[in-house]
Design a protein around this motif. Structure first.
Motif, PDB file in Angstrom:
ATOM      1  N   THR A  56       0.842  -1.194   0.000  1.00  0.00           N
ATOM      2  CA  THR A  56       0.000   0.000   0.000  1.00  0.00           C
ATOM      3  C   THR A  56       0.876   1.243   0.000  1.00  0.00           C
ATOM      4  O   THR A  56       1.734   1.395   0.877  1.00  0.00           O
ATOM      5  N   LEU A  57       0.667   2.110  -0.961  1.00  0.00           N
ATOM      6  CA  LEU A  57       1.418   3.355  -1.016  1.00  0.00           C
ATOM      7  C   LEU A  57       0.861   4.332   0.015  1.00  0.00           C
ATOM      8  O   LEU A  57      -0.346   4.549   0.100  1.00  0.00           O
ATOM      9  N   LYS A  58       1.753   4.919   0.793  1.00  0.00           N
ATOM     10  CA  LYS A  58       1.343   5.827   1.862  1.00  0.00           C
ATOM     11  C   LYS A  58       1.662   7.297   1.571  1.00  0.00           C
ATOM     12  O   LYS A  58       1.096   8.195   2.185  1.00  0.00           O
ATOM     13  N   GLY A  59       2.586   7.529   0.670  1.00  0.00           N
ATOM     14  CA  GLY A  59       2.932   8.912   0.372  1.00  0.00           C
ATOM     15  C   GLY A  59       3.997   8.981  -0.705  1.00  0.00           C
ATOM     16  O   GLY A  59       4.781   8.048  -0.888  1.00  0.00           O
ATOM     17  N   CYS A  60       3.997  10.077  -1.445  1.00  0.00           N
ATOM     18  CA  CYS A  60       4.992  10.296  -2.494  1.00  0.00           C
ATOM     19  C   CYS A  60       5.493  11.727  -2.390  1.00  0.00           C
ATOM     20  O   CYS A  60       4.683  12.668  -2.317  1.00  0.00           O
ATOM     21  N   TYR A  61       6.800  11.894  -2.359  1.00  0.00           N
ATOM     22  CA  TYR A  61       7.408  13.207  -2.158  1.00  0.00           C
ATOM     23  C   TYR A  61       8.423  13.482  -3.258  1.00  0.00           C
ATOM     24  O   TYR A  61       9.009  12.565  -3.826  1.00  0.00           O
ATOM     25  N   THR A  62       8.613  14.750  -3.541  1.00  0.00           N
ATOM     26  CA  THR A  62       9.701  15.183  -4.413  1.00  0.00           C
ATOM     27  C   THR A  62      10.815  15.723  -3.531  1.00  0.00           C
ATOM     28  O   THR A  62      10.597  16.643  -2.739  1.00  0.00           O
ATOM     29  N   VAL A  63      11.980  15.117  -3.638  1.00  0.00           N
ATOM     30  CA  VAL A  63      13.131  15.522  -2.831  1.00  0.00           C
ATOM     31  C   VAL A  63      14.098  16.287  -3.730  1.00  0.00           C
ATOM     32  O   VAL A  63      14.520  15.784  -4.769  1.00  0.00           O
ATOM     33  N   LYS A  64      14.437  17.504  -3.319  1.00  0.00           N
ATOM     34  CA  LYS A  64      15.323  18.351  -4.099  1.00  0.00           C
ATOM     35  C   LYS A  64      16.636  18.574  -3.347  1.00  0.00           C
ATOM     36  O   LYS A  64      16.692  18.378  -2.132  1.00  0.00           O
ATOM     37  N   PRO A  65      17.676  18.972  -4.044  1.00  0.00           N
ATOM     38  CA  PRO A  65      18.939  19.266  -3.355  1.00  0.00           C
ATOM     39  C   PRO A  65      18.738  20.318  -2.277  1.00  0.00           C
ATOM     40  O   PRO A  65      17.998  21.289  -2.473  1.00  0.00           O
ATOM     41  N   THR A  66      19.385  20.113  -1.143  1.00  0.00           N
ATOM     42  CA  THR A  66      19.186  21.020  -0.019  1.00  0.00           C
ATOM     43  C   THR A  66      19.885  22.355  -0.220  1.00  0.00           C
ATOM     44  O   THR A  66      19.588  23.319   0.482  1.00  0.00           O
ATOM     45  N   GLU A  67      20.825  22.424  -1.163  1.00  0.00           N
ATOM     46  CA  GLU A  67      21.525  23.671  -1.470  1.00  0.00           C
ATOM     47  C   GLU A  67      21.433  23.961  -2.960  1.00  0.00           C
ATOM     48  O   GLU A  67      21.110  23.088  -3.764  1.00  0.00           O
ATOM     49  N   LYS A  68      21.743  25.184  -3.327  1.00  0.00           N
ATOM     50  CA  LYS A  68      21.738  25.566  -4.732  1.00  0.00           C
ATOM     51  C   LYS A  68      22.829  24.809  -5.476  1.00  0.00           C
ATOM     52  O   LYS A  68      23.955  24.682  -5.000  1.00  0.00           O
TER      53      LYS A  68
ATOM     54  N   GLU B 221       6.823   6.281   0.061  1.00  0.00           N
ATOM     55  CA  GLU B 221       6.703   5.457   1.264  1.00  0.00           C
ATOM     56  C   GLU B 221       5.550   4.481   1.089  1.00  0.00           C
ATOM     57  O   GLU B 221       4.492   4.831   0.554  1.00  0.00           O
ATOM     58  N   ALA B 222       5.773   3.234   1.513  1.00  0.00           N
ATOM     59  CA  ALA B 222       4.772   2.190   1.332  1.00  0.00           C
ATOM     60  C   ALA B 222       4.791   1.245   2.523  1.00  0.00           C
ATOM     61  O   ALA B 222       5.730   1.229   3.322  1.00  0.00           O
ATOM     62  N   GLU B 223       3.730   0.449   2.627  1.00  0.00           N
ATOM     63  CA  GLU B 223       3.615  -0.546   3.687  1.00  0.00           C
ATOM     64  C   GLU B 223       3.203  -1.883   3.091  1.00  0.00           C
ATOM     65  O   GLU B 223       2.519  -1.933   2.065  1.00  0.00           O
ATOM     66  N   SER B 224       3.631  -2.971   3.739  1.00  0.00           N
ATOM     67  CA  SER B 224       3.230  -4.302   3.323  1.00  0.00           C
ATOM     68  C   SER B 224       2.828  -5.111   4.550  1.00  0.00           C
ATOM     69  O   SER B 224       3.459  -5.002   5.613  1.00  0.00           O
ATOM     70  N   SER B 225       1.803  -5.923   4.395  1.00  0.00           N
ATOM     71  CA  SER B 225       1.354  -6.789   5.488  1.00  0.00           C
ATOM     72  C   SER B 225       2.215  -8.033   5.616  1.00  0.00           C
ATOM     73  O   SER B 225       2.048  -8.811   6.556  1.00  0.00           O
TER      74      SER B 225
END
Length: 440
Positions: free
Chosen positions: A4-16, A96-100
């Motif tokens: 089960t998918l719990k969330g999807c995020y876009t991660v970008k570089p923390t600095e320029k 992020e996902a979960e499995s039983s």
């Protein structure tokens, strides 16, 4: 196994980071227009809670994307089957996902593994797909998996392993060990041809592979259902193969030769059938000057071993190994630069692309029946990856079911091998029989 998918995020570089268009080398341009998936499985200690794991991974990912900034930008088609990389810090995907299920219940059913690595929608324009996708899955037992899928156009195996190891170092709170080198002009990226095509070496690795006797194309073979298997060879079995090859050849040559012979027999090929083994060779230390340490991109060139099925299966294993060794030894400085010049002289590179949604296109290179292709992960630092909660329980390619493609990986015990192999379903059982028959 349900995931089960719990969330999807876009991660970008923390600095320029540097922004602009990055020219790709010809070795990038002719790689698969696809992503390569792998999965790491972990049993974190009880005091390491899941929210901490997730935040640690996202935070360290944003920080490692600063030195590895090309991964945070999309690819764009430019002309005639060529690509360029737009470095714009648009980011990568983190799911992020979960499995039983629990880790103990996982098997070698690779339909399950497909659920643990992010999927890429290749029906979208290429610039809409991230170059890197991560999936963190939490299991009912408290274990986790980290599935990564990374664009093969942008990096090869050594570069992908470099990124993963440095990401893990940052997650553990340690500094980077080896800086990434991004100037692909060292492989003449973006430069025009410097010699006419007539002055280049003969590069049969860029020709279309042999067809089955009596066939005018491989359309029928492309449509056949394929499957994947992961087979283990103990240290004793590997040494048995080396002895069968008279002890004169490496473990890699002995195992690769054995697989080639086994596939020929499993496929029931005629003795007069030509067959080819495409071998991926790392050229980082084969050219002059050697590539800078930490070179981040594709730095491999395929070479070809070829022969007749009858010779491969009737002659001793050492004969097949000798063909493989001869093919690898010809990849020297002159050969590499000639190969790059050959590719630069091509008006259109589309025929070299193996597109993930058009595997049956006759314009694309196909190394399936009666041929194979091999990639070695034996020397890559892709095992023992510790993000701060211990090393992985095990690692597996998420899927590898192209007919004839196989990878060689180090096994769990020193000297042992793991073979990840894709074959047509109708040939897999026979392959396993031939594969183990001569070494047990």
């Amino acid at each position: 196994m349900a995931v089960t998918l719990k969330g999807c995020y876009t991660v970008k570089p923390t600095e320029k980071t540097w922004c602009g268009r990055l020219a790709l080398s010809e070795l990038d341009q002719t790689e698969q227009v696809s992503h390569v998936p792998k999965i790491y499985f972990y049993h974190p200690p009880e005091n390491c809670k899941y929210p901490t794991i997730a935040s640690t991974l996202r935070d360290s990912l944003s920080r490692v994307l600063v030195p590895f900034y090309p991964l945070a930008g999309p690819l764009h088609w430019i002309n005639n089957g060529r690509l360029e990389l737009h470095c714009n810090a648009s980011g990568v995907s983190f799911i992020e996902a979960e499995s039983s299920s629990s880790l103990q219940h996982l098997s070698d059913d690779f339909n399950l593994y497909r659920l643990l690595a992010p999927t890429v929608d290749y029906t979208l324009p290429i610039h809409q797909n991230p170059l890197l996708l991560i999936q963190l899955t939490r299991f009912s037992c408290g274990g986790i998996s980290i599935g990564l899928t990374i664009s093969h156009v942008v990096v090869d195996g050594p570069s992908a392993s470099h990124f993963i190891c440095e990401w893990a170092r940052l997650a553990r709170g340690e500094p980077l060990q080896t800086a990434s080198f991004h100037d692909r002009r060292v492989l003449r990226a973006g430069e025009p041809p410097s010699v006419p095509l007539t002055e280049c070496h003969v590069h049969v690795e860029f020709d279309l592979p042999p067809l089955l006797l009596g066939k005018n194309d491989n359309a029928e073979e492309r449509k056949k259902k394929t499957t994947m298997a992961v087979l283990e060879l103990s240290k004793t079995q590997v040494e048995t193969l080396r002895k069968r090859a008279n002890g004169n050849y490496s473990r890699y040559e002995s195992v690769a030769g054995h697989i080639w012979r086994s596939a020929c027999m499993a496929r029931g090929l005629k003795e007069e059938q030509p067959t080819m083994l495409s071998i991926t060779v790392d050229l980082r230390r084969r050219i002059k000057p050697p590539l800078p340490e930490g070179y981040f991109g594709n730095a491999t060139l395929d070479t070809v071993a070829s022969g007749l099925v009858g010779d491969l299966v009737l002659e001793p294993l050492g004969y097949t190994c000798s063909i493989i060794r001869a093919a690898i030894e010809k990849v020297n400085d002159d050969y590499v630069w000639s190969g790059i010049e050959f590719l630069k002289n091509q008006e259109d590179l589309r025929r070299f692309h193996l597109d993930a949604i058009a595997k049956e296109s006759e314009e694309e290179v196909f190394y399936g029946n009666p041929n194979l292709s091999v990639v070695s992960w034996l020397t890559l630092p892709m095992f023992g990856v510790d993000f701060g909660w211990g090393k992985e329980v095990y690692m597996r390619p998420a899927t590898h079911d192209f007919d004839g493609d196989f990878k060689l990986l180090p096994g769990p015990v020193g000297g042992s091998f793991v073979v990840a192999l894709g074959l047509q379903v109708e040939h897999m059982d026979a392959f396993k029989k031939h594969f183990y028959r001569d070494i047990e």
